[in-house]
Design a protein around this motif. Structure first.
Motif: not given
Length: 420
Positions: A90, A94, A104-105, A107, A109, A112
């Motif tokens: 995090g 990444t 990643q999405d 946004s 992120n 998980d």
């Protein structure tokens, strides 16, 4: 693609000469179930202002294989299930597409965790197997990546034929791909890739391989290789390994890249073995109007034929595959079984590349590679393996558009469990 389809048909009909053969094995008796527990860490300390990247995760990869049903045509099934959980990565660390443990999405992120499953059915007639479904192909022109946390997978049909002793033929047609750090096929966007090729053992110590692939809308790729091993005495031998690729890019794809449309790259490696020692000397040369075109994911503007489809000698952190690049490798390996420590091995390599063509002049790069691996040989933890590899890569500033300077550490802990 008419020629490709005819070749596949000929391979399937070629097994007709043995129509009297029965399927072998048993659905129940030959069932296999295994689980691979894999813990992997990638740490990349980039130079020249590039943001560092670090990803760490734990995965469980389960594979189930049934035996073949009896009869003229045997039927079996392959099923796999995968799960991975992110342990670190995090805080903006990444996002490196080359690591790609957790996608990643929108946004930025990272996921998980990841869960994925797939299945394939196999039809066997004599020594020819037709597989349809989700697969992990391993060909010189289409090789799934299994060097991260979860492997890539592809969906399609493949044919493997071993009707002639010493000759193995393969053909395949794939239309979807799941990238290493994702769960769904749409993340890769593979349109269509077809391939045809095989390997022939000309003698006990001489082997030749040839393959062709067609990636629709992107390129046509050819691969050839010759391997020769000459024993010198009971404890020593010398091996010559010659292999190479020729890639022709489609006009539209070349225009989109803003580069040339053709590349030829080859390597020649010589390995001298004496007891536990291995001394390696290799030369690699890239030529043409563009560097070797990697696969990668179409969602990232790449062809979608896998990020690991590159089987040449000077391939470590860098693949030394830039336009017009020449590279030399001096390598050394040692198998500690020679001194009574089976399972422990060490690998070293130093590679230096130059003549990298760039808009601002010729660039160069160099890499120092070290790897230590140990595999437990017996006891309750048999086959547990621990591997650490380190690369120190330095790239001249005028070649920064091709590669980046970095220090990398990879750590793998793997434990394969055979349930039955």
């Amino acid at each position: 693609m008419k020629g490709f389809k005819n070749c596949v048909l000929l391979m399937m009909l070629g097994s007709g000469a043995v129509f009297g053969a029965d399927g072998s094995g048993s659905v129940i008796e030959d069932i296999k179930l295994s689980i691979l527990l894999r813990n992997a860490v990638f740490d990349r300390d980039f130079k020249n202002g590039v943001q560092d990247r670090r990803e760490w995760g734990q995965a469980a990869i389960a594979k189930f294989t049934s035996g073949y049903t009896p009869g003229l045509i045997g039927v079996s099934a392959d099923v796999f299930g995968m799960y991975a959980i992110r342990l670190d990565g995090g805080g903006g660390r990444t996002g490196s597409s080359s690591i790609d443990m957790f996608k990643q999405d929108s946004s930025g992120n990272p996921a998980d965790d990841l869960a994925r499953a797939g299945a394939a059915v196999n039809l066997k007639l004599s020594n020819t197997v037709i597989k349809y479904g989700d697969q992990m192909p391993d060909y010189p022109v289409l090789s799934y990546s299994n060097t991260r946390l979860l492997p890539e997978t592809y969906t399609g049909v493949s044919v493997n034929s071993k009707e002639v002793q010493g000759l193995e033929l393969n053909a395949a047609h794939f239309t979807a791909e799941v990238r290493k750090g994702a769960e769904g096929h749409d993340s890769a966007g593979l349109k269509q890739i077809d391939l045809l090729g095989g390997t022939y053992a000309l003698a006990d110590n001489l082997q030749a391989t040839a393959y062709q692939s067609w990636d629709r809308g992107y390129f046509k790729k050819s691969y050839g290789a010759v391997f020769y091993t000459q024993p010198l005495d009971k404890s020593s031998s010398i091996t010559f390994d010659l292999r190479g690729y020729h890639t022709s890019l489609n006009d539209d794809y070349a225009a989109r890249l803003g580069r040339g449309d053709e590349n030829t790259i080859w390597s020649l490696a010589t390995t001298y073995k004496l007891g536990g020692h291995s001394l390696i000397l290799a030369y690699q040369k890239s030529s043409g109007s563009v560097g070797y075109p990697y696969g990668g994911y179409q969602s990232l503007g790449r062809p979608g034929d896998g990020g690991s489809t590159f089987l040449l000698a000077n391939s470590f952190f860098s693949d030394f595959n830039a336009e017009d690049e020449s590279s030399w490798q001096l390598g050394y390996g040692y198998d500690f079984a020679a001194i009574g420590v089976p399972g422990l091995s060490y690998r070293f390599a130093y590679v230096m590349g130059d003549n990298i063509r760039t808009p601002t002049g010729d660039g160069d790069e160099r890499e120092l590679f070290n790897q230590v691996k140990y595999v437990v040989q017996s006891g309750s933890m048999k086959d547990l393996s621990f591997k650490v590899r380190n690369s120190i890569v330095r790239v001249s500033r005028n070649a920064a558009a091709y590669n980046v300077s970095a220090n990398e550490v990879r750590v793998y802990l793997e434990y394969p469990i055979n349930i039955f």
